[in-house]
Design a protein around this motif. Sequence first.
Motif, PDB file in Angstrom:
ATOM      1  N   ALA A 165      29.499   9.755  30.944  1.00 29.91           N
ATOM      2  CA  ALA A 165      28.557   8.975  30.613  1.00 29.91           C
ATOM      3  C   ALA A 165      28.150   7.812  31.941  1.00 29.91           C
ATOM      4  O   ALA A 165      27.144   7.597  31.926  1.00 29.91           O
ATOM      5  CB  ALA A 165      29.191   7.613  29.799  1.00 29.91           C
ATOM      6  N   ARG A 177      24.607   8.856  33.208  1.00 27.00           N
ATOM      7  CA  ARG A 177      23.531   9.957  31.654  1.00 27.00           C
ATOM      8  C   ARG A 177      21.907   9.566  32.911  1.00 27.00           C
ATOM      9  O   ARG A 177      21.067  10.497  32.646  1.00 27.00           O
ATOM     10  CB  ARG A 177      22.936   8.698  30.816  1.00 27.00           C
ATOM     11  N   GLU A 216      18.642  12.245  32.218  1.00 26.95           N
ATOM     12  CA  GLU A 216      17.975  11.760  31.552  1.00 26.95           C
ATOM     13  C   GLU A 216      16.081  11.657  32.574  1.00 26.95           C
ATOM     14  O   GLU A 216      15.471  11.941  32.383  1.00 26.95           O
ATOM     15  CB  GLU A 216      17.950  10.556  31.142  1.00 26.95           C
TER      16      GLU A 216
END
Length: 538
Positions: free
Chosen positions: A68, A71, A75
Amino acid sequence: MSAAPHLVVADVRLAAGAAAAPELLDERALAFLAGLHQRFEPRRQALLAARRERQAFFDAGGLPDFRAETRAIREDDWRVAPLPAALRDRRVEITGPVDPKMVINALNSGASCYMADFEDSTAPTWDALLTGQRALREAIAGTLAFDADNGKAYRMKPEGERAVLIVRPRGWHLDEKHLLVDGERISASLFDAGLFCLGNAAALAAKDRGPYLYLPKLQSMEEAALWDEVLAHIEQVLDLPEGCIKVTVLVETLPAVFEMDEILHALRGRVAGLNCGRWDYIFSYIKTFRTHRDRVLPERGQVTMTQPFLKAYSELLVRTCHRRGAHAMGGMAAQIPISGDPEANEAALARVRADKEREAAAGHDGTWVAHPALVPIAKAIFDAAMPGANQHGVAREDVVADRDALIAPSRGTITRTGFEGNVEVCVRYLAAWLDGSGCVPIHWLMEDAATAEIARSQLWQWLHVTDRGGEPLCLDDGTVIDDCLFQQTLLNLPSRLAAQGPIPGAGRVAEATAMLEALTRSDVLEEFLTISAYERLS
């Protein structure tokens, strides 16, 4: 050229019994390697401890997933540094150990690149390691030659006709017991990569040939970042251009597939691509889920790239690499030509063709083979599918490989033939490895440490994992997989081997059998069979 590292070395020496090699390990080389150890060993040990913590989480029922906190790396839009000319077209790469004959044959094979392997296909005896380092130095200098006992002479082709050299050092998990710094064993990774770069980096950089490395067994972005710091330090100490040491990372552990973007990002100034190291990847899947009854794999022969978790892994690798401007390299064809049986040989080659056609169609930029005879076969397939230098334009935006797809259970069975085959491969490979051979032809497949690890870890898991009711696994004919079956297979093995004629390492078969028995009966799956076996090597 800059001096050796600035750290003060209290004590650097060869271990008792290790032959001196002053042409390789002079005072400067020892100081250089010792400096690497002092600077980076604490970080290596911390990362190995993190591996153990992560495995404990998996053993308790946890599942791997994308991180997490990273991320944004996955992206955001970013790309790796441009590829050097020598690494833009890698349609066929041949792999193998670092003995002089293999080095010459691989460089002459017609492949785009040769991965000279100090890891899975080399049994790391002190003599083998030194012989390999000498062979690579002589190959780079253009002087390597080998004369076999049968009178055959092996000589290198002109430099422009040779494969591009890429060296694979051993992984972070391995030590080099023959060189001690302040009483501690040096990292095998630092020894292999450091000694190779020290002796060859200037010559290779002058030819715009790197040096280039393949990095094995990474499990996290932090492990990749450590490599980046090590190589940047080597460049600085050796007065090399920043970023000239280029690397390709083998994605051959299950945790690493969830951090491919992060690994590329950590190495973005020097990474050239990722490789589907599928045999070690299968082994890692087994090891990661060693306590998970619902994710037990079928026998090795049924764990092909069409299994959902392997298909998702390879296609996600293509998508990830091409989004970042890096190569997506395909996996190994372990087949070797079958002499004296044209029909069986053609069937084996048909499997190679089908595998390489699958890779080319999926968008891979190149592939691996283990035998020179497979080079023209793989090359013809990639030539037909890939008229340019690579397939970076194949974005594979259709690929959706989420966490569940990457760890999906597999279909298949465990047959008696598969069970007995695992025992045979383990014993034969271990015997040959203990005798000094790191890759061994067994039933017309080139077995190395990775394939032996699949067989070994499967045997352990099949014997130790039960269903929720405590019931053991069974063969497809209903036979319970238990210690009785294992012992009977071991008892039958000598006659099975005797029927095959002379085999490599025949004198170490009893020792290898005892080792396999101990490893398989242990309550805990040994992380790597080569760690305990290494203590038996000279």
